[in-house]
Design a protein around this motif. Sequence first.
Motif, short mmCIF file in Angstrom:
data_model
loop_
_atom_site.label_atom_id
_atom_site.label_comp_id
_atom_site.label_asym_id
_atom_site.label_seq_id
_atom_site.Cartn_x
_atom_site.Cartn_y
_atom_site.Cartn_z
N UNK A 36 59.69 54.86 46.36
CA UNK A 36 58.30 54.99 46.09
C UNK A 36 57.69 53.83 47.01
N UNK A 37 56.58 54.06 47.67
CA UNK A 37 56.07 53.14 48.59
C UNK A 37 54.70 52.71 47.92
N UNK A 38 54.56 51.34 48.11
CA UNK A 38 53.54 50.80 47.55
C UNK A 38 53.37 50.89 46.09
N UNK A 39 54.67 50.33 45.47
CA UNK A 39 54.55 50.34 44.12
C UNK A 39 53.89 49.04 43.41
N UNK A 40 52.89 49.50 42.66
CA UNK A 40 51.99 48.29 41.89
C UNK A 40 52.45 47.71 40.79
N UNK A 41 52.64 46.59 40.74
CA UNK A 41 52.99 45.93 39.21
C UNK A 41 52.34 46.08 38.15
N UNK B 287 51.08 41.04 48.62
CA UNK B 287 49.85 40.88 47.79
C UNK B 287 48.93 41.42 48.51
N UNK B 288 48.25 42.50 47.84
CA UNK B 288 47.07 43.18 48.50
C UNK B 288 46.02 43.73 47.24
N UNK B 289 44.99 44.08 47.62
CA UNK B 289 43.92 44.89 46.83
C UNK B 289 44.54 46.21 46.45
N UNK B 290 44.44 46.65 45.16
CA UNK B 290 44.86 48.14 45.00
C UNK B 290 43.79 48.99 45.19
N UNK B 291 44.19 50.19 45.59
CA UNK B 291 43.21 51.15 45.80
C UNK B 291 41.84 51.30 45.03
N UNK B 292 40.64 51.38 45.68
CA UNK B 292 39.55 51.41 44.74
C UNK B 292 39.36 52.80 43.90
N UNK B 293 40.13 52.92 43.04
CA UNK B 293 40.13 54.15 42.01
C UNK B 293 39.27 53.57 40.79
N UNK B 294 39.09 54.77 40.15
CA UNK B 294 38.24 54.63 38.91
C UNK B 294 38.50 53.83 37.95
N UNK B 295 40.09 53.48 37.70
CA UNK B 295 40.46 52.39 36.85
C UNK B 295 39.89 51.10 37.44
N UNK B 296 40.23 50.63 38.57
CA UNK B 296 40.01 49.47 39.22
C UNK B 296 38.56 49.16 39.46
N UNK B 297 37.64 50.13 39.70
CA UNK B 297 36.39 50.24 39.80
C UNK B 297 35.71 49.93 38.41
N UNK C 29 41.89 39.30 42.93
CA UNK C 29 42.09 40.72 42.54
C UNK C 29 43.32 41.40 43.03
N UNK C 30 43.93 40.61 44.25
CA UNK C 30 45.11 40.88 44.96
C UNK C 30 46.41 41.35 43.95
N UNK C 31 47.01 42.38 44.12
CA UNK C 31 48.16 42.53 43.16
C UNK C 31 49.25 42.80 44.04
N UNK C 32 50.72 42.51 43.13
CA UNK C 32 51.91 42.62 43.93
C UNK C 32 52.39 44.03 44.07
N UNK C 33 52.64 44.40 45.52
CA UNK C 33 53.24 45.48 45.69
C UNK C 33 54.57 45.31 46.28
N UNK C 34 55.56 46.39 46.23
CA UNK C 34 56.69 46.48 46.97
C UNK C 34 57.00 47.87 47.35
N UNK C 35 57.85 48.23 48.44
CA UNK C 35 58.39 49.59 48.70
C UNK C 35 59.83 49.54 47.91
#
Length: 346
Positions: free
Chosen positions: A274-279, A317-327, A215-221
């Motif tokens: 943008x910090x922590x931009x998720x793909x 690569x890291x786990x996204x925030x556990x928001x409603x969509x990801x949950x 479940x890890x996603x690509x992130x960049x600043x």
Amino acid sequence: MLNKLRNFSKTKLATVLVGIIIIPFVFWGMGGVFQGGNTNNIAKIKNISISTQDFFEHINTIGVSEEVISKNIDTGILREILNDLLAKRFIQLEIEKLGIIINDMNLLELIKNNKNFLDDNKTFSRLKYEKFLLENNVSASEFEKRLKKRELEKILFNFYSAGLHTPKYLVDFYNYDKNRNIEIEYVSLENNYKKKSEFSKNEIMDYLDKNKEKFKRDFVDVKYAKLTPENLLGRADYDEEYYKKIDEIENNISNVDDLENLFKSYQEVEINEIKNLNEINVEKDLQGIFDYKNSDLIQILDKEDFFLVFKNKNYRKELPNLDDKFYGELKELLYQKNKFDYNQKL
């Protein structure tokens, strides 16, 4: 009919027959054979024989020269001519078998109703008919012979295209296959599966913990700027001067390390970060940034309405925030996994 011809041309018999024809060409040349009237049979359809004389007359009819045949013997031209002759004979025999005829009165009606021979009043013009014969260098008898042959073939093809008799066993088979009724007993497993609402938060978090890497996603600043005629020139025209400015900026990219130095002479160009931009959640205007996720060099992309200049850093690569969509995504995947495991046990 045509299938008969195709099947015949693939048989060993056809190869032997064509070989018989080729031998005289190889050893004695073409001239003597064309003039000698050799009557050896080269093919037989039921009790109808086709002689070498028939074959050579057919060659003359279709207008293939001796020179062309000599140059193309190795490429199978004689086989093609023989196939053409056999096809015509098959068609002729089928017409005779079905008893299709055109009498003189029918032929006369065909000629009198031919639109090429009608005058302005839609009446048959003998003058037009005679002119047609002269222009095409053909006699009336030869034209009428060709017309009759062509019309007979047309009737034959129309007869077959209207449909063939279908054997009863095929009718019965397709009726059974397409229209049969069968009785089915089944059990719905929907109530046997654990419902999505029944999964606890602990179960979902445990599932996430066991599948972190998946479940890890690509992130960049990223820092970026959008270049338009307005912020480079103060006007809306995509003219030559605008693209000249773009070229200058592109040439300077290799000489600087950051966007601030690159655009220090362009006060109207806004630099965004943008910090922590998720793909997964990248907006449309920034699509393409993750194609350069491993590069820390300044990039420029043509986005049609503007040019995007950006610089990525801190790719991970890291786990996204556990928001409603990801949950919700985790709950759906766990539900599907539970169904699969239950079915596997059955």
